[in-house]
Structures are given as C-alpha cells and as structure tokens.
Design a protein around this motif. Sequence first.
Motif, PDB file in Angstrom:
ATOM      1  N   THR A 188       0.978  -0.864   0.418  1.00 13.28           N
ATOM      2  CA  THR A 188      -0.310  -0.286   0.316  1.00 13.28           C
ATOM      3  C   THR A 188       1.139   1.271  -0.225  1.00 13.28           C
ATOM      4  O   THR A 188       1.858   1.446   0.880  1.00 13.28           O
ATOM      5  CB  THR A 188      -0.918  -0.183   1.004  1.00 13.28           C
ATOM      6  N   VAL A 189       0.694   2.433  -1.076  1.00 15.25           N
ATOM      7  CA  VAL A 189       1.250   3.352  -0.680  1.00 15.25           C
ATOM      8  C   VAL A 189       0.254   4.664  -0.729  1.00 15.25           C
ATOM      9  O   VAL A 189      -0.697   4.274  -1.541  1.00 15.25           O
ATOM     10  CB  VAL A 189       2.220   3.724  -2.399  1.00 15.25           C
ATOM     11  N   ALA A 190       0.208   5.746  -0.578  1.00 16.41           N
ATOM     12  CA  ALA A 190      -0.462   6.863  -0.499  1.00 16.41           C
ATOM     13  C   ALA A 190       0.180   8.322  -1.115  1.00 16.41           C
ATOM     14  O   ALA A 190       1.531   8.311  -1.378  1.00 16.41           O
ATOM     15  CB  ALA A 190      -0.800   6.914   0.571  1.00 16.41           C
ATOM     16  N   VAL A 191      -0.442   8.840  -2.584  1.00 16.33           N
ATOM     17  CA  VAL A 191      -0.306   9.962  -3.225  1.00 16.33           C
ATOM     18  C   VAL A 191      -0.599  10.875  -2.270  1.00 16.33           C
ATOM     19  O   VAL A 191      -2.410  11.026  -2.372  1.00 16.33           O
ATOM     20  CB  VAL A 191      -0.152   9.918  -4.442  1.00 16.33           C
ATOM     21  N   PRO A 192      -0.270  12.181  -1.552  1.00 20.65           N
ATOM     22  CA  PRO A 192      -0.950  13.217  -0.699  1.00 20.65           C
ATOM     23  C   PRO A 192      -1.177  14.636  -2.245  1.00 20.65           C
ATOM     24  O   PRO A 192      -0.840  14.122  -3.557  1.00 20.65           O
ATOM     25  CB  PRO A 192      -0.157  14.495  -0.275  1.00 20.65           C
ATOM     26  N   GLU A 193      -2.265  14.884  -2.336  1.00 17.13           N
ATOM     27  CA  GLU A 193      -2.634  15.911  -2.550  1.00 17.13           C
ATOM     28  C   GLU A 193      -2.588  17.769  -2.760  1.00 17.13           C
ATOM     29  O   GLU A 193      -2.849  17.661  -1.056  1.00 17.13           O
ATOM     30  CB  GLU A 193      -4.639  15.345  -3.237  1.00 17.13           C
ATOM     31  N   ARG A 194      -2.175  18.277  -3.016  1.00 17.72           N
ATOM     32  CA  ARG A 194      -2.432  19.515  -2.656  1.00 17.72           C
ATOM     33  C   ARG A 194      -3.197  20.363  -3.089  1.00 17.72           C
ATOM     34  O   ARG A 194      -4.133  20.105  -4.053  1.00 17.72           O
ATOM     35  CB  ARG A 194      -0.593  19.975  -3.303  1.00 17.72           C
ATOM     36  N   VAL A 226      -9.075   9.381   0.717  1.00 19.87           N
ATOM     37  CA  VAL A 226      -9.473   9.362   1.943  1.00 19.87           C
ATOM     38  C   VAL A 226      -9.043  11.228   1.842  1.00 19.87           C
ATOM     39  O   VAL A 226      -7.808  11.906   1.428  1.00 19.87           O
ATOM     40  CB  VAL A 226      -7.957   8.426   2.240  1.00 19.87           C
ATOM     41  N   GLY A 227     -10.173  11.244   3.038  1.00 18.43           N
ATOM     42  CA  GLY A 227      -9.983  12.963   3.370  1.00 18.43           C
ATOM     43  C   GLY A 227      -8.787  12.946   4.275  1.00 18.43           C
ATOM     44  O   GLY A 227      -8.823  14.680   5.160  1.00 18.43           O
ATOM     45  N   ASP A 228      -9.058  11.990   5.851  1.00 22.36           N
ATOM     46  CA  ASP A 228      -7.925  12.032   6.184  1.00 22.36           C
ATOM     47  C   ASP A 228      -7.373  10.715   7.378  1.00 22.36           C
ATOM     48  O   ASP A 228      -8.203   9.859   6.972  1.00 22.36           O
ATOM     49  CB  ASP A 228      -8.583  13.686   7.414  1.00 22.36           C
ATOM     50  N   ALA A 229      -6.147  10.891   7.615  1.00 24.92           N
ATOM     51  CA  ALA A 229      -5.655   9.478   8.489  1.00 24.92           C
ATOM     52  C   ALA A 229      -4.380   9.807   9.480  1.00 24.92           C
ATOM     53  O   ALA A 229      -3.847  11.042   9.241  1.00 24.92           O
ATOM     54  CB  ALA A 229      -5.463   8.625   7.037  1.00 24.92           C
ATOM     55  N   PRO A 230      -4.722   9.460  10.398  1.00 27.91           N
ATOM     56  CA  PRO A 230      -2.632   9.539  11.214  1.00 27.91           C
ATOM     57  C   PRO A 230      -2.061   9.623  10.401  1.00 27.91           C
ATOM     58  O   PRO A 230      -1.247  10.647  11.071  1.00 27.91           O
ATOM     59  CB  PRO A 230      -2.786   8.723  11.661  1.00 27.91           C
ATOM     60  N   TRP A 231      -1.479   9.025   9.506  1.00 32.02           N
ATOM     61  CA  TRP A 231      -0.355   9.532   8.799  1.00 32.02           C
ATOM     62  C   TRP A 231       0.035  11.155   7.858  1.00 32.02           C
ATOM     63  O   TRP A 231       0.960  11.561   7.288  1.00 32.02           O
ATOM     64  CB  TRP A 231       0.312   8.379   7.829  1.00 32.02           C
ATOM     65  N   PHE A 232      -1.255  11.740   7.435  1.00 30.19           N
ATOM     66  CA  PHE A 232      -1.323  13.091   6.763  1.00 30.19           C
ATOM     67  C   PHE A 232      -0.712  13.899   7.908  1.00 30.19           C
ATOM     68  O   PHE A 232      -0.212  14.409   7.049  1.00 30.19           O
ATOM     69  CB  PHE A 232      -2.836  13.609   6.901  1.00 30.19           C
ATOM     70  N   GLY A 263       4.807  23.373   6.896  1.00 33.82           N
ATOM     71  CA  GLY A 263       3.273  23.932   7.136  1.00 33.82           C
ATOM     72  C   GLY A 263       1.655  23.391   7.022  1.00 33.82           C
ATOM     73  O   GLY A 263       0.964  22.954   7.665  1.00 33.82           O
ATOM     74  N   HIS A 264       1.435  22.678   5.619  1.00 34.13           N
ATOM     75  CA  HIS A 264       0.313  22.562   5.245  1.00 34.13           C
ATOM     76  C   HIS A 264       0.025  20.509   5.185  1.00 34.13           C
ATOM     77  O   HIS A 264       0.798  20.107   4.741  1.00 34.13           O
ATOM     78  CB  HIS A 264      -0.164  22.993   4.288  1.00 34.13           C
ATOM     79  N   ARG A 265      -0.888  20.653   5.259  1.00 34.20           N
ATOM     80  CA  ARG A 265      -1.702  18.761   5.505  1.00 34.20           C
ATOM     81  C   ARG A 265      -2.160  19.135   4.276  1.00 34.20           C
ATOM     82  O   ARG A 265      -2.547  19.815   3.577  1.00 34.20           O
ATOM     83  CB  ARG A 265      -2.738  18.540   6.581  1.00 34.20           C
ATOM     84  N   PRO A 266      -1.910  17.460   4.230  1.00 38.48           N
ATOM     85  CA  PRO A 266      -2.796  17.170   2.488  1.00 38.48           C
ATOM     86  C   PRO A 266      -4.680  17.080   2.124  1.00 38.48           C
ATOM     87  O   PRO A 266      -4.490  17.795   3.174  1.00 38.48           O
ATOM     88  CB  PRO A 266      -2.113  16.015   1.894  1.00 38.48           C
ATOM     89  N   VAL A 267      -4.649  18.137   0.795  1.00 40.61           N
ATOM     90  CA  VAL A 267      -6.104  18.327   0.829  1.00 40.61           C
ATOM     91  C   VAL A 267      -6.544  16.925   0.955  1.00 40.61           C
ATOM     92  O   VAL A 267      -7.623  16.833   1.819  1.00 40.61           O
ATOM     93  CB  VAL A 267      -6.212  19.239  -0.932  1.00 40.61           C
ATOM     94  N   LEU A 268      -6.256  15.829   0.774  1.00 39.07           N
ATOM     95  CA  LEU A 268      -6.509  14.562   0.593  1.00 39.07           C
ATOM     96  C   LEU A 268      -5.572  13.732   0.057  1.00 39.07           C
ATOM     97  O   LEU A 268      -4.033  14.277  -0.366  1.00 39.07           O
ATOM     98  CB  LEU A 268      -7.649  14.324  -0.333  1.00 39.07           C
ATOM     99  N   ALA A 269      -5.148  12.556   0.065  1.00 45.08           N
ATOM    100  CA  ALA A 269      -4.886  11.403  -0.452  1.00 45.08           C
ATOM    101  C   ALA A 269      -4.952  10.292  -1.384  1.00 45.08           C
ATOM    102  O   ALA A 269      -6.124  10.098  -1.058  1.00 45.08           O
ATOM    103  CB  ALA A 269      -3.368  10.603   0.876  1.00 45.08           C
ATOM    104  N   LEU A 270      -4.611   9.725  -2.065  1.00 52.19           N
ATOM    105  CA  LEU A 270      -4.847   8.611  -3.521  1.00 52.19           C
ATOM    106  C   LEU A 270      -4.379   7.304  -2.581  1.00 52.19           C
ATOM    107  O   LEU A 270      -3.192   7.179  -2.448  1.00 52.19           O
ATOM    108  CB  LEU A 270      -4.525   8.334  -4.815  1.00 52.19           C
ATOM    109  N   VAL A 271      -5.043   6.727  -2.456  1.00 49.12           N
ATOM    110  CA  VAL A 271      -4.104   5.099  -1.106  1.00 49.12           C
ATOM    111  C   VAL A 271      -3.886   4.151  -2.981  1.00 49.12           C
ATOM    112  O   VAL A 271      -5.672   4.247  -3.005  1.00 49.12           O
ATOM    113  CB  VAL A 271      -5.265   4.445   0.417  1.00 49.12           C
ATOM    114  N   VAL A 272      -3.086   3.620  -2.789  1.00 48.29           N
ATOM    115  CA  VAL A 272      -3.011   2.952  -3.934  1.00 48.29           C
ATOM    116  C   VAL A 272      -2.928   1.064  -3.393  1.00 48.29           C
ATOM    117  O   VAL A 272      -2.021   1.372  -3.059  1.00 48.29           O
ATOM    118  CB  VAL A 272      -1.886   3.440  -4.796  1.00 48.29           C
ATOM    119  N   GLU A 273      -3.672   0.335  -3.369  1.00 45.52           N
ATOM    120  CA  GLU A 273      -3.079  -1.159  -3.285  1.00 45.52           C
ATOM    121  C   GLU A 273      -2.935  -1.800  -4.688  1.00 45.52           C
ATOM    122  O   GLU A 273      -3.244  -1.997  -5.379  1.00 45.52           O
ATOM    123  CB  GLU A 273      -4.615  -1.835  -2.507  1.00 45.52           C
TER     124      GLU A 273
END
Length: 204
Positions: free
Chosen positions: A74-80, A120-126, A133-143
Amino acid sequence: MTTRIETPEQLTALLGEPLPRARDKVRPALHELDREWLAASPFCLVATSAADGSCDVSPKGDPPGFVRVLDDTTVAVPERLGNKRADGYRNVLSNPHVGLISIVPGRGDTLRINGRAHLVGDAPWFDDMVVKGHRPVLALVVEVDEAFHHCAKAFMRSRLWHPETWDPMAVGSRPQIAKALERPEDSIEELERYYGTQYSTGLY
C-alpha cells in the motif's frame, strides 16, 4: 495505406514475445529497493480511467519521499492545492484501477506500480505528509497489484536529462498559452505576474 493492429496475435507477430526476465519481473508487493526508490522520488504520474473508459494522466510532485509507503502492498499519494478539476480522482470514484510511474531526476529507469485506489480525506499519517506547515487536502491510497522497474530506453532516446537538448522557449510561455487558450480577458502583464513570483509562493 494504414495498417491497423486489432488483435493480440497481430501485436505479438509484430513485436515478438517478451524475454522471460521482462515477462516475469512483475511483483505483487514492494521490495526494499522500491521503498528506497520512492524515498528518493519527488515526482510521479498517476493514470486513471473512468467507468466509461475516458482516461486521465496527472503529474504529482512534492519533496522526495512524498509517495508514502504504508506497508508492503500500500502506498499513498498526497494531494495539494490545485485547480480543483480533480479529473483523476473523479475517475477513481467510478473505477479504482490506477497506474503510477515514479521518477528520480537524472535516472532513465522508472518504478511502475499498478493497483486499485481509493480516496481518503484524513488519516493519522497525514501528519507525516505536512510540507511547509500544510497537510494534504486528501490522499490517493493505492493497493499494489503489480510493481516493477522499467528500463531507461525512452529517456535515453528522448535525451530528457541532457540539458544541452533543452529549449523551453521552443513553444509559447505559460502566460502566452494562458492568454490564448484559458484567460483571454487578462493582459500578458497580469499573467506574467501571476505565473511568476505569485505562482511559486502559492504552491501550498
């Protein structure tokens, strides 16, 4: 006369069979070398397709390691912040299958990951994806379904990393393109200011 190729048999007859090392290199999970690659990569391409078959390829970039490895599959790609079109993300909502190409500047080979994604709109690993200083807007989680490294021939043929071949002014500047195709009501001076310092300071 144009000769169309319409069957797998025609394609194989033209290209031939892949060598076993190319055919069998696909893995169902990330190797430690894949983790090292992702940790060094500041850029990837994300390919998606909607349920109706319409496609999108979107570039994603951030400091090296921005594609976070959550586990071996599993990997996650952040969105800005972006233009809010979200073409690829809308595709994922109707068709989860995605493809990633991860690039390390100066390297011709690439890491390819194919799999199924969700948003995902939020997760602990954000918290680990914060940039300036900016968290991702969302993330694409890829299995991960498939992971493998791709050879360097395309980069070698294109000479992409050879600065002496670069000619960024061979086409119109970004302000000129925006004026002609997107923002005809704005002046070139306004667009040059927008795509100059103002643009680079608003990345996050």
